[in-house]
Motif scaffolding. Sequence first.
Motif, PDB file in Angstrom:
ATOM      1  N   THR A  48     -34.508  27.276   2.162  1.00  0.00           N
ATOM      2  CA  THR A  48     -34.184  26.115   2.067  1.00  0.00           C
ATOM      3  C   THR A  48     -33.439  25.661   1.087  1.00  0.00           C
ATOM      4  OG1 THR A  48     -36.631  25.820   2.669  1.00  0.00           O
ATOM      5  CG2 THR A  48     -35.281  23.833   1.817  1.00  0.00           C
ATOM      6  N   VAL A  49     -33.401  26.408  -0.115  1.00  0.00           N
ATOM      7  CA  VAL A  49     -32.407  26.035  -1.017  1.00  0.00           C
ATOM      8  C   VAL A  49     -30.932  26.496  -0.490  1.00  0.00           C
ATOM      9  CG1 VAL A  49     -31.346  26.710  -3.321  1.00  0.00           C
ATOM     10  CG2 VAL A  49     -33.859  26.100  -3.068  1.00  0.00           C
ATOM     11  N   GLU A  80     -29.302  38.370 -12.476  1.00  0.00           N
ATOM     12  CA  GLU A  80     -28.203  37.392 -12.761  1.00  0.00           C
ATOM     13  C   GLU A  80     -27.442  36.753 -11.561  1.00  0.00           C
ATOM     14  OE1 GLU A  80     -27.611  36.373 -15.674  1.00  0.00           O
ATOM     15  OE2 GLU A  80     -29.241  37.961 -16.646  1.00  0.00           O
ATOM     16  N   PRO A  81     -26.942  35.589 -11.748  1.00  0.00           N
ATOM     17  CA  PRO A  81     -26.369  35.230 -10.595  1.00  0.00           C
ATOM     18  C   PRO A  81     -25.294  35.887  -9.915  1.00  0.00           C
ATOM     19  CG  PRO A  81     -26.611  33.485 -12.346  1.00  0.00           C
ATOM     20  CD  PRO A  81     -26.809  34.806 -13.027  1.00  0.00           C
ATOM     21  N   GLU A  82     -24.537  36.774 -10.771  1.00  0.00           N
ATOM     22  CA  GLU A  82     -23.605  37.787 -10.354  1.00  0.00           C
ATOM     23  C   GLU A  82     -24.094  38.891  -9.303  1.00  0.00           C
ATOM     24  OE1 GLU A  82     -24.071  36.921 -13.384  1.00  0.00           O
ATOM     25  OE2 GLU A  82     -22.155  35.599 -13.394  1.00  0.00           O
ATOM     26  N   LYS A  97     -25.219  28.444  -5.738  1.00  0.00           N
ATOM     27  CA  LYS A  97     -26.792  28.470  -5.279  1.00  0.00           C
ATOM     28  C   LYS A  97     -27.177  30.005  -5.642  1.00  0.00           C
ATOM     29  CE  LYS A  97     -25.834  26.123  -0.541  1.00  0.00           C
ATOM     30  NZ  LYS A  97     -25.960  26.405   0.804  1.00  0.00           N
ATOM     31  N   ALA A  98     -26.521  30.714  -5.915  1.00  0.00           N
ATOM     32  CA  ALA A  98     -26.968  31.985  -6.832  1.00  0.00           C
ATOM     33  C   ALA A  98     -27.446  31.513  -8.195  1.00  0.00           C
ATOM     34  CB  ALA A  98     -25.796  33.081  -7.088  1.00  0.00           C
ATOM     35  N   ARG A  99     -26.522  30.652  -8.669  1.00  0.00           N
ATOM     36  CA  ARG A  99     -27.029  30.138 -10.084  1.00  0.00           C
ATOM     37  C   ARG A  99     -28.434  29.295 -10.066  1.00  0.00           C
ATOM     38  NH1 ARG A  99     -21.421  28.663 -10.570  1.00  0.00           N
ATOM     39  NH2 ARG A  99     -22.167  26.451 -10.390  1.00  0.00           N
ATOM     40  N   ASN A 100     -28.651  28.669  -9.124  1.00  0.00           N
ATOM     41  CA  ASN A 100     -29.884  28.012  -8.992  1.00  0.00           C
ATOM     42  C   ASN A 100     -31.192  29.046  -8.408  1.00  0.00           C
ATOM     43  OD1 ASN A 100     -28.957  25.665  -9.430  1.00  0.00           O
ATOM     44  ND2 ASN A 100     -28.294  25.146  -7.435  1.00  0.00           N
ATOM     45  N   LEU A 101     -30.827  30.089  -7.733  1.00  0.00           N
ATOM     46  CA  LEU A 101     -31.686  31.030  -7.197  1.00  0.00           C
ATOM     47  C   LEU A 101     -32.334  31.573  -8.544  1.00  0.00           C
ATOM     48  CD1 LEU A 101     -30.771  32.183  -4.064  1.00  0.00           C
ATOM     49  CD2 LEU A 101     -32.439  30.525  -4.391  1.00  0.00           C
ATOM     50  N   ALA A 102     -31.360  32.123  -9.581  1.00  0.00           N
ATOM     51  CA  ALA A 102     -31.743  32.877 -10.405  1.00  0.00           C
ATOM     52  C   ALA A 102     -32.457  32.047 -11.516  1.00  0.00           C
ATOM     53  CB  ALA A 102     -30.355  33.358 -11.177  1.00  0.00           C
TER      54      ALA A 102
END
Length: 222
Positions: A48-49, A80-82, A97-102
């Motif tokens: 969903t995110v 990590e987001p990376e 979105k990667a930053r938010n998921l981490a």
Amino acid sequence: MTRKPQTARLPAGARTRAPQVLSALEVLYPDARTELEFRTPFELLVATVLSAQATDVSVNAATPALFAAYPDAHAMSRAEPEDIEPLIRRIGLYRAKARNLAALARLLVERHDGEVPNDFDAVVALPGAGRKTANVVLSNAYGYPAIAVDTHVGRLARRIGLSTQTNPDKVEVDLQRLFPRERWVFLHHGLILHGRRVCIARRPLCENCLMASFCPKVGVTL
């Protein structure tokens, strides 16, 4: 507790149209449900995110590899987001979105033992989440009665004459006033499917629509 926004008067005829809309959706999409693919509440939250400003098709194409690498919050909390970015690169706004998921995975571990809480305010507090995300996750994962207002739901609510609001939170309140609580989740999914398949934004297929007889904007294009 998150307060619901105040809303204005409903459009004329909205209370008459509401049961007609629900009946039409029940005929067209009796088994309406989310098209996001998930197996657990955590997978649904992540999907969903990712779906914000992206299609469900693009999300479903990316999540198998993402969930194979990070099957739960504990696993993703160590990333990590990376590390996440290459797995979701095909999705819009993938870096944010990667930053938010981490970050949300770490908060799930720190605050909720790695589980997605069955609590509206707790989900809203997660990075990348919001009112719509909380409604989607809680309704589909835990059966919480909710109407998540995305682009399709908001657009159809205005087009069909159920709300005049442009703020999604206020559209949500209007729809909650018009429809039985036990049908909120179905209504959300039914409107999304109708917006994708029939009431298409730039070329609505009014000639094929069961709502044409009572829709105030039949034949109108954007």
